[in-house]
Every structure is written in C-alpha cells, then in structure tokens.
Design a protein around this motif. Structure first.
Motif, PDB file in Angstrom:
ATOM      1  N   LEU A  66       0.820  -1.211   0.000  1.00  0.00           N
ATOM      2  CA  LEU A  66       0.000   0.000   0.000  1.00  0.00           C
ATOM      3  C   LEU A  66       0.858   1.266   0.000  1.00  0.00           C
ATOM      4  O   LEU A  66       0.627   2.176  -0.798  1.00  0.00           O
ATOM      5  N   ARG A  67       1.837   1.347   0.856  1.00  0.00           N
ATOM      6  CA  ARG A  67       2.665   2.555   0.936  1.00  0.00           C
ATOM      7  C   ARG A  67       3.432   2.797  -0.355  1.00  0.00           C
ATOM      8  O   ARG A  67       3.539   3.941  -0.823  1.00  0.00           O
ATOM      9  N   ASP A  68       3.971   1.719  -0.937  1.00  0.00           N
ATOM     10  CA  ASP A  68       4.856   1.872  -2.088  1.00  0.00           C
ATOM     11  C   ASP A  68       4.132   1.834  -3.430  1.00  0.00           C
ATOM     12  O   ASP A  68       4.720   2.212  -4.444  1.00  0.00           O
ATOM     13  N   HIS A  69       2.886   1.380  -3.452  1.00  0.00           N
ATOM     14  CA  HIS A  69       2.216   1.200  -4.743  1.00  0.00           C
ATOM     15  C   HIS A  69       0.867   1.902  -4.844  1.00  0.00           C
ATOM     16  O   HIS A  69       0.193   1.775  -5.862  1.00  0.00           O
ATOM     17  N   LEU A  70       0.491   2.632  -3.841  1.00  0.00           N
ATOM     18  CA  LEU A  70      -0.799   3.331  -3.879  1.00  0.00           C
ATOM     19  C   LEU A  70      -0.547   4.807  -3.589  1.00  0.00           C
ATOM     20  O   LEU A  70      -0.230   5.183  -2.445  1.00  0.00           O
ATOM     21  N   ALA A  71      -0.659   5.612  -4.601  1.00  0.00           N
ATOM     22  CA  ALA A  71      -0.365   7.039  -4.472  1.00  0.00           C
ATOM     23  C   ALA A  71      -1.261   7.677  -3.411  1.00  0.00           C
ATOM     24  O   ALA A  71      -2.471   7.462  -3.387  1.00  0.00           O
ATOM     25  N   GLY A  72      -0.643   8.458  -2.540  1.00  0.00           N
ATOM     26  CA  GLY A  72      -1.392   9.188  -1.527  1.00  0.00           C
ATOM     27  C   GLY A  72      -1.806   8.373  -0.327  1.00  0.00           C
ATOM     28  O   GLY A  72      -2.513   8.895   0.549  1.00  0.00           O
ATOM     29  N   TYR A  73      -1.352   7.096  -0.247  1.00  0.00           N
ATOM     30  CA  TYR A  73      -1.759   6.279   0.898  1.00  0.00           C
ATOM     31  C   TYR A  73      -1.162   6.830   2.187  1.00  0.00           C
ATOM     32  O   TYR A  73       0.026   7.163   2.246  1.00  0.00           O
ATOM     33  N   GLU A  74      -1.959   6.912   3.237  1.00  0.00           N
ATOM     34  CA  GLU A  74      -1.500   7.331   4.550  1.00  0.00           C
ATOM     35  C   GLU A  74      -1.552   6.157   5.509  1.00  0.00           C
ATOM     36  O   GLU A  74      -2.540   5.417   5.550  1.00  0.00           O
ATOM     37  N   LEU A  75      -0.480   5.989   6.277  1.00  0.00           N
ATOM     38  CA  LEU A  75      -0.425   4.896   7.231  1.00  0.00           C
ATOM     39  C   LEU A  75      -1.590   4.969   8.216  1.00  0.00           C
ATOM     40  O   LEU A  75      -1.994   6.065   8.625  1.00  0.00           O
ATOM     41  N   PHE A  76      -2.108   3.805   8.586  1.00  0.00           N
ATOM     42  CA  PHE A  76      -3.200   3.742   9.554  1.00  0.00           C
ATOM     43  C   PHE A  76      -2.789   4.392  10.869  1.00  0.00           C
ATOM     44  O   PHE A  76      -3.561   5.119  11.500  1.00  0.00           O
ATOM     45  N   ASN A  77      -1.554   4.123  11.293  1.00  0.00           N
ATOM     46  CA  ASN A  77      -0.992   4.764  12.480  1.00  0.00           C
ATOM     47  C   ASN A  77       0.512   4.865  12.267  1.00  0.00           C
ATOM     48  O   ASN A  77       1.205   3.851  12.192  1.00  0.00           O
ATOM     49  N   ALA A  78       1.027   6.088  12.161  1.00  0.00           N
ATOM     50  CA  ALA A  78       2.426   6.308  11.814  1.00  0.00           C
ATOM     51  C   ALA A  78       3.395   5.823  12.883  1.00  0.00           C
ATOM     52  O   ALA A  78       4.590   5.660  12.613  1.00  0.00           O
ATOM     53  N   ARG A  79       2.917   5.536  14.090  1.00  0.00           N
ATOM     54  CA  ARG A  79       3.792   5.080  15.173  1.00  0.00           C
ATOM     55  C   ARG A  79       3.933   3.559  15.203  1.00  0.00           C
ATOM     56  O   ARG A  79       4.831   3.025  15.861  1.00  0.00           O
ATOM     57  N   TRP A  80       3.079   2.844  14.515  1.00  0.00           N
ATOM     58  CA  TRP A  80       3.060   1.393  14.616  1.00  0.00           C
ATOM     59  C   TRP A  80       4.167   0.662  13.859  1.00  0.00           C
ATOM     60  O   TRP A  80       4.567  -0.442  14.267  1.00  0.00           O
ATOM     61  N   PRO A  81       4.699   1.202  12.739  1.00  0.00           N
ATOM     62  CA  PRO A  81       5.792   0.477  12.077  1.00  0.00           C
ATOM     63  C   PRO A  81       6.965   0.174  13.006  1.00  0.00           C
ATOM     64  O   PRO A  81       7.603  -0.879  12.884  1.00  0.00           O
ATOM     65  N   PHE A  82       7.266   1.051  13.958  1.00  0.00           N
ATOM     66  CA  PHE A  82       8.340   0.788  14.927  1.00  0.00           C
ATOM     67  C   PHE A  82       8.030  -0.455  15.752  1.00  0.00           C
ATOM     68  O   PHE A  82       8.926  -1.219  16.118  1.00  0.00           O
ATOM     69  N   LEU A  83       6.750  -0.686  16.045  1.00  0.00           N
ATOM     70  CA  LEU A  83       6.349  -1.821  16.874  1.00  0.00           C
ATOM     71  C   LEU A  83       6.339  -3.135  16.104  1.00  0.00           C
ATOM     72  O   LEU A  83       6.600  -4.197  16.682  1.00  0.00           O
ATOM     73  N   PHE A  84       6.031  -3.089  14.807  1.00  0.00           N
ATOM     74  CA  PHE A  84       5.688  -4.320  14.098  1.00  0.00           C
ATOM     75  C   PHE A  84       6.608  -4.662  12.928  1.00  0.00           C
ATOM     76  O   PHE A  84       6.395  -5.660  12.254  1.00  0.00           O
ATOM     77  N   ASN A  85       7.652  -3.851  12.699  1.00  0.00           N
ATOM     78  CA  ASN A  85       8.735  -4.274  11.822  1.00  0.00           C
ATOM     79  C   ASN A  85       9.478  -5.401  12.537  1.00  0.00           C
ATOM     80  O   ASN A  85       9.741  -5.318  13.738  1.00  0.00           O
ATOM     81  N   SER A  86       9.818  -6.460  11.827  1.00  0.00           N
ATOM     82  CA  SER A  86      10.488  -7.596  12.470  1.00  0.00           C
ATOM     83  C   SER A  86      12.003  -7.433  12.443  1.00  0.00           C
ATOM     84  O   SER A  86      12.630  -7.284  13.492  1.00  0.00           O
ATOM     85  N   TYR A  87      12.599  -7.483  11.247  1.00  0.00           N
ATOM     86  CA  TYR A  87      14.062  -7.468  11.156  1.00  0.00           C
ATOM     87  C   TYR A  87      14.568  -6.692   9.945  1.00  0.00           C
ATOM     88  O   TYR A  87      15.731  -6.816   9.562  1.00  0.00           O
TER      89      TYR A  87
END
Length: 433
Positions: A66-87
């Motif tokens: 969604l972020r890389d292939h959908l123009a204008g997409y906004e993250l559901f919650n900008a703070r969550w990638p820090f929590l749920f990125n694995s490695y």
C-alpha cells in the motif's frame, strides 16, 4: 478459551484476491478463541505474541504494497511500524524482539480494526500486474506467520501451570458416531520401510511454475551417492526406547555442542512431554506411541540417528525422493496434515503419521542452511527476507501439521538453529547404500 473456533470462509484456489481473503480469514479465525491476555503473551524470546503476528503481517502489506504502490496512501498509524517491523534494517529502527510481549497497547481489537482497513484498501491492487509478485510473497509470508502463531501460542499455553486448551480435542478424519481416533499402523506391520535411490547427478531447487522463495533457487546440479530414506517418521514409541536406553545420558551419541546443551539445560525428553502425556493445543493429552515424535532439536535428531545406526538425510537426498510427491494440498486455508487436520470447527494440529513425506512434522536434514550457487537476494528491503539468515542454521523439509495447505513443496527450505524445538520438528532416518 476451549470453545470451537469459527470455520473461516474457504475460497477456491484461484485469483490473488480470493487467496488473499482466505489467508487473512484464517489468521483471524486463529485469533478468535484467544483472550486479550492470551494474545499478548510472549513466553520466550524465540516466540512472539499472537497479536504481534497479526499486526506484523498487516505491517508487511501496508509497507510493501500500500505505501509503495498506492499514491497518496496514509499509514493507519504512523507510530506502529516501529512496533511491528520484524528485522528489516532498511525500514529503520524497531522494537527489540524480546520486548514484544510488553505491548499491552495497541489492543487486539485495534489491530483487528487495522487489518480490516488494510484489507479494504488492498482490494484496489489485485488487478495491477506490477503488484502480483509482491502479493504472492505477502501471501506466503502470512502463511508462515500462521504457523508461527500456532506454535508460539502453544508454547505460551504450555507455560501456564493449568495447561489450558485453545480448542477441544477432535479428530476431523473420524465421524462423530465412530467415537475414537483410528488405530495407527504398528511398525511391526509395515513392510518395505526404506525408499532407495541409486544416486547420480540430480537437479535440485525450484524448477516448476508458481511461487517460490528466493532461497529455493537457483536450480542447480548436485552429486548424490546411493542412499535410502525411511518411508516413515520416527515415532514416539521409538523415541521412548531411545530414552530408556540412556540416549540422553550417552555423550558418545551427541555432537559436542549438543551434549553441552543437554547438560546445561537438563534436557531428558522432547519438549512438551510429561510422563505418558504431551501438551497440545487441546491441553495435556495421552501421547500416541505410534504418532511421529515432534518438538525435538537438531541436536536430538542427530543423536537419535546415531543411536539407531543411521543418519539424517541431506536436503538434496530428501528432495530427490520427494520431488513430485507433495501431498500437502491446495491453496485453501487450513493446515497441512496427512491425517486431515485443518481448521474446521476446532481441529488442533497434531502429527498422526500416514507414511507420507509431507504434512506431519518438519524433518531435520544434516544440510547447513547456505545459499545455492549463483544465489542473489532481491533488491530493496524484501531482499532481507531470507539471505541474511544463511549462517549457523539447518535445513528442514516436508511441512508440518501446522503448515497452511499448499504452502510447502519439494524445494521448500525451512531453517532453524540447532537448539530450537518449539516448532513441529521431527525426523526421518537415512542410510548409505
């Protein structure tokens, strides 16, 4: 807790959209019997909380599609990638793995809401050819985390002294009026217990149409000496003989690191064994002596093979026998098992044994997890998926009773560290000819 899990809608294997919806529904069905506390538990550093798995796979869809292939997409919650990125180092800093169990927030309900939002937005990408390969990777990725969710929650429930059940015990291959589990075939009644191979030059690695992970290729040639592979998996009864004969007390059977691990950890039986019982997703149950042994480490598998006067197969030997024999099923949701375990009402994954190469337990090989000749990781963050883990681990083959149907194939390379055994890991013996 011990209520039946709702059966997810089963879509036929077909379009990306159908398979996406079916896979996502299976994840959510596994969350259904869990309380908020259940879903937040992290019982050891190797495992992750159930709701973290549900969130991480959603982060994957949001980040790489969604972020890389959908123009204008906004993250559901900008703070969550820090929590749920694995490695993924390319995606920046992230929460330490060992602290995933500290995430009381966001709640499971909030994560489910996020999943629903991502699912609705993903509908716009299924007819875009440039997204197809990434969607296929995302499906395989979520299927891997479905299996991890199952094995991780099993360890979490096992860690509770009450031994709580996730589902009631059921054997879906038996009609209710029959009332009991079908009798397993005794080893003494089996004949022709070895599959022989003449050796020679074999072509291994992914060679068919369809999806494969990057670590399954490129296809290449290997020299195989004549060998034989057991038709059946090592059973609980055979493992009990190993224990009775002092298998865990004889240093000569063990690799040096394995013997040090046994001594340091006080290992004397497979994980989840207690007397004549073993722990399952249905709580403590009587152990079936003829079922395949499960939840053993590479160290234990290698020691048993030495005790039995045999050895572990190489990954290439296993693949040479298995090519064209994958019986793990189609791409519909459910679990891969020779005895028919699947998510249908409430059917806990249990290895039962039926003489097939796929679908009961992942089988250790004696092959180190290394890149194949000419291997090149993909460009960008998704190139971190497999390649950077090719050190210090061992290849396993064959899928388990917790594997999503259709997820495995002869060229599939699972991999774990030699001490790990919380997955459905077992062994099939090999010998030289």
């Amino acid at each position: 807790m011990a209520t039946a899990t709702p059966r997810p809608a089963i879509a036929p294997a077909g379009s990306l959209a159908e398979r996406y919806r079916a896979t996502r529904a299976l994840t959510e069905a596994l969350l259904a019997p869990l309380s908020e506390a259940d879903a937040t538990l992290q019982s050891m550093p190797d495992a992750s909380p159930a709701k973290w798995h549900a969130a991480h796979v959603t982060w994957f869809w949001e980040t790489f599609l969604l972020r890389d292939h959908l123009a204008g997409y906004e993250l559901f919650n900008a703070r969550w990638p820090f929590l749920f990125n694995s490695y993924y180092e390319a995606e920046g800093e992230r929460l330490l793995r060992a602290r995933r169990g500290m995430l009381s927030r966001p709640t499971l309900a909030e994560i489910v809401e996020w999943r629903e939002d991502v699912d609705a937005t993903m509908e716009s990408l299924f007819d875009r050819p440039e997204c197809a390969d990434l969607i296929e990777l995302g499906l395989a990725h979520e299927q891997q985390h479905i299996e991890l969710l199952l094995t991780d929650i099993k360890h979490a429930l096992f860690s509770n002294p009450l031994g709580p059940a996730m589902w009631p015990l059921r054997y879906p291959s038996v009609r209710p009026e029959e009332g009991s589990k079908p009798e397993a075939e005794s080893p003494s009644r089996r004949t022709d217990d070895w599959l022989t191979h003449p050796g020679g030059i074999a072509r291994v690695g992914h060679q068919e149409d369809g999806f494969a992970f990057d670590n399954e290729g490129p296809a290449h040639r290997v020299l195989i000496e004549p060998f034989a592979l057991s038709r059946r998996l090592v059973t609980n009864a055979e493992w009990q003989e190993f224990i009775a004969d002092g298998g865990y007390r004889k240093a000569a059977l063990w690799l040096s690191d394995g013997w040090a691990w046994v001594q340091r950890k006080g290992i004397a039986a497979p994980l989840y064994w207690r007397g004549e019982e073993h722990f399952t997703h249905s709580g403590w149950q009587e152990r079936d002596p003829e079922a395949p042994v499960a939840h053993i480490s590479y160290y234990e598998a290698d020691a048993f093979a030495s005790w039995a006067g045999a050895r572990l197969p190489t990954e290439f030997e296993w693949e040479a026998i298995a090519r064209g024999q994958d019986t793990s099923g189609d791409n519909r949701p459910g679990f891969s098992a020779s005895a028919g375990n699947q998510l249908d009402g409430a059917a806990p994954p249990l290895p039962q044994g039926a003489g097939e190469l796929f679908g009961d337990v992942w089988q250790f090989t004696r092959s180190a997890y290394l890149p194949y000749p000419r291997f090149q990781p993909a460009e960008g963050a998704v190139g971190e998926y497999n390649g950077k883990f090719m050190a210090g681990q061992w290849v396993l083959k064959g899928a388990s009773c917790a594997t999503v149907r259709g997820h495995s194939r002869a060229s599939y390379r699972n991999f774990f560290y030699p001490r790990q055994r919380w997955q459905f890991t077992g062994l099939r013996l090999a010998k030289d000819q």
